[in-house]
Design a protein around this motif. Structure first.
Motif, PDB file in Angstrom:
ATOM      1  N   ASP A  34       0.815  -1.212   0.000  1.00 54.18           N
ATOM      2  CA  ASP A  34       0.000   0.000   0.000  1.00 54.18           C
ATOM      3  C   ASP A  34       0.852   1.267   0.000  1.00 54.18           C
ATOM      4  N   ASP A  35       2.075   1.158   0.480  1.00 60.63           N
ATOM      5  CA  ASP A  35       2.959   2.320   0.577  1.00 60.63           C
ATOM      6  C   ASP A  35       3.989   2.262  -0.543  1.00 60.63           C
TER       7      ASP A  35
ATOM      8  N   GLN B  80       2.270  -0.689  -9.822  1.00 62.64           N
ATOM      9  CA  GLN B  80       2.145  -0.004  -8.538  1.00 62.64           C
ATOM     10  C   GLN B  80       2.248   1.517  -8.713  1.00 62.64           C
ATOM     11  N   ALA B  81       3.127   1.955  -9.608  1.00 62.77           N
ATOM     12  CA  ALA B  81       3.313   3.390  -9.837  1.00 62.77           C
ATOM     13  C   ALA B  81       2.050   4.026 -10.408  1.00 62.77           C
ATOM     14  N   THR B  82       1.385   3.339 -11.346  1.00 61.99           N
ATOM     15  CA  THR B  82       0.177   3.910 -11.943  1.00 61.99           C
ATOM     16  C   THR B  82      -0.990   3.922 -10.955  1.00 61.99           C
ATOM     17  N   ARG B  83      -0.929   3.055  -9.932  1.00 61.17           N
ATOM     18  CA  ARG B  83      -1.934   3.148  -8.868  1.00 61.17           C
ATOM     19  C   ARG B  83      -1.592   4.298  -7.914  1.00 61.17           C
ATOM     20  N   TYR B  84      -0.316   4.533  -7.724  1.00 64.35           N
ATOM     21  CA  TYR B  84       0.138   5.590  -6.817  1.00 64.35           C
ATOM     22  C   TYR B  84      -0.161   6.975  -7.383  1.00 64.35           C
ATOM     23  N   ILE B  85       0.043   7.137  -8.678  1.00 61.68           N
ATOM     24  CA  ILE B  85      -0.231   8.430  -9.329  1.00 61.68           C
ATOM     25  C   ILE B  85      -0.718   8.168 -10.756  1.00 61.68           C
ATOM     26  N   SER B  86      -1.960   8.486 -11.018  1.00 61.71           N
ATOM     27  CA  SER B  86      -2.542   8.304 -12.354  1.00 61.71           C
ATOM     28  C   SER B  86      -2.749   9.665 -13.007  1.00 61.71           C
ATOM     29  N   GLY B  87      -3.016   9.628 -14.303  1.00 57.85           N
ATOM     30  CA  GLY B  87      -3.278  10.874 -15.007  1.00 57.85           C
ATOM     31  C   GLY B  87      -4.487  11.601 -14.442  1.00 57.85           C
TER      32      GLY B  87
ATOM     33  N   THR C  23       8.800  11.192  -6.673  1.00 56.39           N
ATOM     34  CA  THR C  23       8.916   9.965  -5.878  1.00 56.39           C
ATOM     35  C   THR C  23       8.891   8.737  -6.775  1.00 56.39           C
ATOM     36  N   THR C  24       8.014   8.751  -7.791  1.00 53.25           N
ATOM     37  CA  THR C  24       7.935   7.638  -8.736  1.00 53.25           C
ATOM     38  C   THR C  24       9.254   7.453  -9.470  1.00 53.25           C
ATOM     39  N   LEU C  25       9.836   8.551  -9.914  1.00 54.63           N
ATOM     40  CA  LEU C  25      11.130   8.486 -10.604  1.00 54.63           C
ATOM     41  C   LEU C  25      12.209   7.934  -9.678  1.00 54.63           C
ATOM     42  N   LYS C  26      12.161   8.328  -8.425  1.00 50.34           N
ATOM     43  CA  LYS C  26      13.166   7.860  -7.461  1.00 50.34           C
ATOM     44  C   LYS C  26      13.032   6.359  -7.218  1.00 50.34           C
ATOM     45  N   VAL C  27      11.802   5.879  -7.045  1.00 48.28           N
ATOM     46  CA  VAL C  27      11.584   4.455  -6.790  1.00 48.28           C
ATOM     47  C   VAL C  27      12.067   3.613  -7.974  1.00 48.28           C
TER      48      VAL C  27
ATOM     49  N   MET D 276      -0.533   8.409 -17.923  1.00 45.86           N
ATOM     50  CA  MET D 276       0.518   7.600 -17.306  1.00 45.86           C
ATOM     51  C   MET D 276       0.570   6.182 -17.889  1.00 45.86           C
ATOM     52  N   ASP D 277      -0.336   5.876 -18.818  1.00 45.63           N
ATOM     53  CA  ASP D 277      -0.349   4.556 -19.453  1.00 45.63           C
ATOM     54  C   ASP D 277       0.739   4.511 -20.522  1.00 45.63           C
ATOM     55  N   VAL D 278       1.799   3.773 -20.238  1.00 42.83           N
ATOM     56  CA  VAL D 278       2.965   3.761 -21.127  1.00 42.83           C
ATOM     57  C   VAL D 278       2.654   3.090 -22.458  1.00 42.83           C
ATOM     58  N   GLU D 279       1.578   2.313 -22.520  1.00 37.89           N
ATOM     59  CA  GLU D 279       1.227   1.637 -23.777  1.00 37.89           C
ATOM     60  C   GLU D 279       0.575   2.587 -24.788  1.00 37.89           C
ATOM     61  N   ARG D 280       0.098   3.743 -24.322  1.00 44.33           N
ATOM     62  CA  ARG D 280      -0.568   4.685 -25.221  1.00 44.33           C
ATOM     63  C   ARG D 280       0.487   5.575 -25.886  1.00 44.33           C
ATOM     64  N   LYS D 281       0.867   5.214 -27.089  1.00 48.09           N
ATOM     65  CA  LYS D 281       1.920   5.943 -27.797  1.00 48.09           C
ATOM     66  C   LYS D 281       1.429   7.269 -28.368  1.00 48.09           C
ATOM     67  N   ASP D 282       0.086   7.464 -28.479  1.00 46.48           N
ATOM     68  CA  ASP D 282      -0.421   8.733 -28.996  1.00 46.48           C
ATOM     69  C   ASP D 282      -0.161   9.876 -28.019  1.00 46.48           C
ATOM     70  N   PHE D 283       0.273   9.544 -26.796  1.00 45.86           N
ATOM     71  CA  PHE D 283       0.673  10.588 -25.853  1.00 45.86           C
ATOM     72  C   PHE D 283       1.795  11.444 -26.432  1.00 45.86           C
ATOM     73  N   ASP D 284       2.730  10.820 -27.154  1.00 38.91           N
ATOM     74  CA  ASP D 284       3.879  11.558 -27.681  1.00 38.91           C
ATOM     75  C   ASP D 284       3.432  12.694 -28.607  1.00 38.91           C
ATOM     76  N   ASP D 285       2.469  12.415 -29.479  1.00 41.93           N
ATOM     77  CA  ASP D 285       1.976  13.456 -30.389  1.00 41.93           C
ATOM     78  C   ASP D 285       1.227  14.546 -29.626  1.00 41.93           C
ATOM     79  N   ASP D 286       0.416  14.139 -28.665  1.00 41.55           N
ATOM     80  CA  ASP D 286      -0.353  15.121 -27.888  1.00 41.55           C
ATOM     81  C   ASP D 286       0.568  16.002 -27.045  1.00 41.55           C
ATOM     82  N   PHE D 287       1.585  15.393 -26.460  1.00 40.30           N
ATOM     83  CA  PHE D 287       2.508  16.169 -25.632  1.00 40.30           C
ATOM     84  C   PHE D 287       3.372  17.095 -26.497  1.00 40.30           C
TER      85      PHE D 287
END
Length: 333
Positions: free
Chosen positions: A68-69, A114-121, A142-146, A243-254
């Motif tokens: 949980d932590d 676990q990271a996507t549960r900790y912080i989602s879009g 924190t996610t990057l550090k873990v 935060m879904d790494v499988e969605r590659k259309d994020f790159d174009d939107d960002f």
């Protein structure tokens, strides 16, 4: 379990009689069947050996998947890596690069889940809406550090494995192990950049520019702020979790979002330059720069201010000369 069941069947008296009958009749099935039996026996030995060693990881992966932590997950990385090193040293079969790739990828996938549960879009945009973007920035860091701790501990144990097992080192390309984790880290960096941009631009609503052009320039800032909020709203409206790494259309939107930010930075730099020139003294100029705070860290705004550094230094030097002139003793003194 299946291999053990097959082995027991092949050892039964019924199957032995069948094999004897085939052998007596010189059946062409004898040789292929005997070969298949040897393969089953070898696979059974390997499977039982793998179960014996991998079972030692079961409880640790269970804790990893149900923790949980999120911030305390690195406490599990070192025991897991240590057990993996012991398996590598003692197992007869689960000590090949291909097997290590599989287990490390499973570990990376567990961390990403676990990271996507900790912080989602969704959580990020909710924090932004509540004017709490700094918390989103903190969680992303924190996610990057873990994730970074996982890679760091892996490389420490890789060095240990290479020194203690010179005949069978962990000689595996990093891309084979961390391809998905590195993609997730890149996504976290992009989302962190977006969140930091929002934190910086949120200060626009509180900036009021003085001077003869103050009213017009403050109005321009309000327009820039409105355009920025529209850009954020557009990005927030994408039909997926950022935060879904499988969605590659994020790159174009960002990419589109960053281009919009660059345009706003140019406009903001022009406003800042005009306000800087409109200031009557060095105090007003420093106060102006202080009001923009972290917005001055934006690259395009820095480029605009670079040209004003000389003027700022010259004005400061002139003030020093004036102070010396007013405070110097007269010849009679």
């Amino acid at each position: 379990g299946n291999l053990n069941a097959i082995f027991d069947q092949l050892q039964s008296e019924r199957i032995r009689r069948v094999l004897q009958f085939l052998d007596m009749s010189h059946s062409t099935y004898c040789a292929p069947f005997a070969k298949l039996c040897k393969e089953v026996f070898a696979a059974r030995l390997e499977a039982n050996d793998n179960v014996k060693y991998l079972r030692t990881l079961e409880s640790w992966f269970a804790r990893l998947n149900t923790a949980d932590d999120f911030e305390k997950l690195p406490d599990l990385f070192r025991p897991i890596m240590h057990i993996m090193l012991l398996i590598w040293k003692n197992s007869k079969f689960y000590n090949s690069p291909a097997r290590l790739v599989v287990i490390i990828r499973e570990l990376c996938n567990a961390i990403i889940n676990q990271a996507t549960r900790y912080i989602s879009g969704k959580q990020i945009f909710e924090m932004i809406a509540d004017e709490n973007a700094t918390s989103a920035v903190s969680k992303l860091k924190t996610t990057l550090k873990v994730c970074g701790d996982l890679k760091r501990i892996y490389f420490n144990y890789k060095a240990t494995a290479n020194s203690e097992c010179p005949h069978n080192p962990w000689r595996i390309q990093n891309t084979a192990l961390f391809l998905r984790l590195d993609a997730f880290l890149e996504r976290c960096h992009d989302v962190l950049e977006m969140t930091q941009i929002i934190v910086q631009f949120s200060k626009l609503d509180r900036i009021v520019i003085g001077g003869t052009k103050g009213l017009a320039l403050t109005t321009t800032l309000e327009h820039i702020s409105a355009d920025f909020k529209a850009a954020v709203a557009t990005f927030e409206g994408v039909p997926y979790d950022i935060m879904d790494v499988e969605r590659k259309d994020f790159d174009d939107d960002f990419y589109g979002f960053r281009n919009r930010i660059k345009e706003l930075e140019r406009r903001l730099g022009a406003v800042l330059t005009q306000a800087f020139d409109d200031c009557v003294n060095i105090y007003a100029r420093f106060k102006l720069l202080d009001s923009f705070d972290t917005l001055l860290e934006r690259p395009l705004i820095q480029d605009e201010l670079e040209r004003k550094h000389i003027a700022l230094v010259q004005m400061y030097a002139q003030d020093l000369k004036n102070c010396l002139l007013y405070t110097s003793p007269s010849p009679r003194d």
